[in-house]
Design an enzyme around this catalytic site. Structure first.
Site, PDB file in Angstrom:
ATOM      1  CG  ASP A 179      37.850  37.799  38.211  1.00 49.25           C
ATOM      2  OD1 ASP A 179      37.385  36.099  38.152  1.00 49.25           O
ATOM      3  OD2 ASP A 179      38.636  38.089  37.218  1.00 49.25           O
ATOM      4  CG  HIS A 180      32.199  34.559  37.495  1.00 46.94           C
ATOM      5  ND1 HIS A 180      32.860  35.318  36.708  1.00 46.94           N
ATOM      6  CD2 HIS A 180      31.958  33.321  37.402  1.00 46.94           C
ATOM      7  CE1 HIS A 180      32.685  34.102  35.796  1.00 46.94           C
ATOM      8  NE2 HIS A 180      32.599  32.923  36.264  1.00 46.94           N
ATOM      9  CG  HIS A 242      37.345  35.681  34.004  1.00 50.52           C
ATOM     10  ND1 HIS A 242      37.036  36.415  35.810  1.00 50.52           N
ATOM     11  CD2 HIS A 242      36.602  35.384  33.180  1.00 50.52           C
ATOM     12  CE1 HIS A 242      35.972  36.054  34.918  1.00 50.52           C
ATOM     13  NE2 HIS A 242      35.904  36.166  33.403  1.00 50.52           N
TER      14      HIS A 242
HETATM   15  C1  BG6 Z   1      32.405  35.799  32.093  1.00 48.98           C
HETATM   16  C2  BG6 Z   1      32.857  35.636  30.211  1.00 48.98           C
HETATM   17  O1  BG6 Z   1      32.998  36.215  32.726  1.00 48.98           O
HETATM   18  O2  BG6 Z   1      32.971  33.870  32.284  1.00 48.98           O
HETATM   19  C3  BG6 Z   1      31.895  34.279  29.929  1.00 48.98           C
HETATM   20  O3  BG6 Z   1      31.632  36.950  30.194  1.00 48.98           O
HETATM   21  C4  BG6 Z   1      32.242  33.144  29.750  1.00 48.98           C
HETATM   22  O4  BG6 Z   1      32.174  34.779  28.080  1.00 48.98           O
HETATM   23  C5  BG6 Z   1      32.528  33.266  31.547  1.00 48.98           C
HETATM   24  O5  BG6 Z   1      31.967  32.055  29.380  1.00 48.98           O
HETATM   25  C6  BG6 Z   1      33.436  32.363  31.795  1.00 48.98           C
HETATM   26  O6  BG6 Z   1      32.365  30.842  33.473  1.00 48.98           O
HETATM   27  P1  BG6 Z   1      32.962  30.025  34.110  1.00 48.98           P
HETATM   28  O7  BG6 Z   1      32.524  30.286  35.026  1.00 48.98           O
HETATM   29  O8  BG6 Z   1      31.725  29.422  33.217  1.00 48.98           O
HETATM   30  O9  BG6 Z   1      34.011  29.464  33.608  1.00 48.98           O
END
Ligand code: BG6
Length: 486
Positions: A179-180, A242
């Protein structure tokens, strides 16, 4: 660090170009990669290793932060990358891949440690996992680990099925579910903030905290992903993973030991304690909305329904806000508000912890502002405390002031660097455990059903706004408001 091979499936894809290779390059420059180390990039395109290396070089110039200043490292980095062309659905190709990996290991004297990274469409997850086992790729003298991108299922049932299949090849402790958001430095900082600050430990409960607000707003729309997004919506795309991960990271008890097992155990306990929603209560606690046309950064943008690839009259949620309660003695009665949306006014990911109002008024009868602790995850990563003080310039009247901490953004690692480094070291603390994923799906399930049955209103919001009025009303019912950055 031990020597290893990284097998990257989906190496020619967008994520590899934008995030994974730039992260590996920075790790190489900062001497954080193991020695010896080999990257085997697996893809469908008929490319030679040389062609693939040129592709990576191009990606690094496009998306890497410091490639021009670090150009002397480029060639040695590219030399570590080998390319293996194969059809991911062809079982025999995995045996050939296995031989290829073994040859490389012998040549480079790598001791059989293998990190498999699945950066592919979810339809390939199960097949790859099964074939890794069948081909013998998972039998080596070293360890094996699996890094896997989202989505981990599209509902509870499919997530369970996927997990079962993976479990036939990998043990739970060998699976690193990405989960990045858990790789973002300010998210990883949450445990330390509490651990290292008795001041924060002391107030981290319902005696002092009035509510917690977690926002992940984006200015982008559906981009070129309508095929995926129109069947997914914000609830699956952002909330199930997230946003709930941020709730767990914020609300968890400090473990006795900061080990991956204990950290994830505490997170699981939070998820277990989130009050379940009955489908008939979804409308009371969850706001579903979709963007209409409007202006974002001065540019007129299309309504969601007019975006290319979106079904006519789609009711997909591009915005979700929700109120949830964690039924533990620590958090009883403290609402956690979460919201996320596309095509909103600003790109901002933050956690705002609002302390209970001091209630008193100052000597001139003005009400005091609440103390706020703001953790800015993106952009302007940092921390802000809003506190009250006696203003020297205003006849000693009390005023709210903000204390900011903002580290140099150029010195902050990217999420993918931290995640790759952890997986290489075998530290799963910032990866989602299966139980967290399962409980998250369980919690969102009634919401998904209510959305799919159109049992709750679909609010509309103007692109470039802060979302629908209904999301403001959700907090107003409790006497609160969404805080912008103080
Ligand atoms: C991804 C989603 O997991 O996270 C995207 O699939 C979203 O739709 C993105 O834009 C947002 O990530 P960050 O790191 O830019 O907040």
């Amino acid at each position: 660090m031990e020597s290893m091979t990284l097998l990257l499936f989906g190496a020619t894809g967008d994520l590899a170009a934008r995030k994974i290779f730039p992260a590996l390059f920075r790790m190489y420059v900062n001497k954080q990669l193991p020695q010896p180390f080999s990257i085997i990039a697996v893809g469908r395109r008929k490319w030679s290793a040389r062609q693939f290396q040129d592709h990576v070089a191009h990606a690094l110039h496009m998306y890497g932060q410091d490639c021009t200043t670090q150009s002397q490292h480029m060639q040695p980095f590219l030399q570590m990358i080998d390319y293996f062309e194969m059809n991911l659905k062809d079982g025999r190709a995995y045996s050939e891949l296995h031989h290829h990996v073994q040859r490389k290991e012998e040549e480079l004297q790598i001791s059989g440690n293998r990190l498999f990274y699945l950066s592919v469409a979810p339809e390939f997850f199960e097949g790859i996992s099964v074939n890794l086992k069948k081909s013998g790729l998972c039998n080596s003298t070293g360890w094996k680990r699996l890094m896997i991108e989202k989505p981990f299922g599209r509902d509870l049932q499919s997530a369970r099925e996927l997990n079962q299949t993976l479990a036939e090849t990998f043990l739970e402790e060998e699976i690193y579910r990405i989960d990045h958001y858990l790789g973002k430095p300010m998210v990883q900082n949450l445990e330390s903030l509490e651990y290292a600050n008795p001041m924060i430990q002391a107030i981290w409960n319902n005696e002092y905290i009035a509510n917690v607000q977690i926002t992940a707003s984006e200015t982008v729309g559906v981009e070129e992903r309508a095929g995926y997004y129109d069947h997914t919506g914000a609830i699956r795309d952002m909330i199930q993973n997230h946003l709930l991960q941020l709730v767990m990271m914020t609300a968890m008890h400090l473990p006795r030991h900061m080990t991956p097992e204990e950290i994830r155990d505490e997170k699981r306990k939070v998820m277990e304690a989130i009050r379940p929603l009955r489908q008939e209560d979804v409308g009371q606690h969850v706001i579903r909305a979709q963007y209409e046309t409007g202006y974002v950064d001065g540019q007129e943008v299309a309504a969601y329904r007019d975006e290319i690839g979106v079904a006519k009259g789609a009711t997909t949620d591009t915005f979700v806000a929700a109120r949830l309660f964690i039924d533990t003695p620590r958090w009883q009665g403290v609402p956690f508000y979460i919201r996320t949306g596309k095509r909103m006014k600003e790109k901002s990911t933050r956690i705002v912890v609002e302390c209970k109002s001091p209630k008193q008024q100052d000597s001139q009868g003005d009400t005091l502002e609440p103390n706020l602790l703001v953790i800015r995850i993106f952009p302007d990563e940092g921390i802000t405390w809003q506190v009250n003080q006696k203003s020297p310039g205003k006849d000693g009247k009390l005023e709210a002031v903000s204390l900011h901490y903002m580290p140099d953004p150029n010195k902050l690692p990217e999420a993918y660097e931290l995640l790759l480094a952890d997986a290489m070291k075998g530290n799963a603390a910032h990866f989602a455990h299966w139980r967290e994923v399962e409980l998250s799906w369980q919690w969102v399930e009634p919401i998904i059903q209510a959305f799919e049955q159109n049992a709750v209103p679909l609010h509309m919001y103007e692109a470039g706004s802060n979302g629908p009025k209904a999301a403001d009303a959700l907090l107003e019912q409790d006497g609160f408001q969404w805080w912008l950055d103080p």
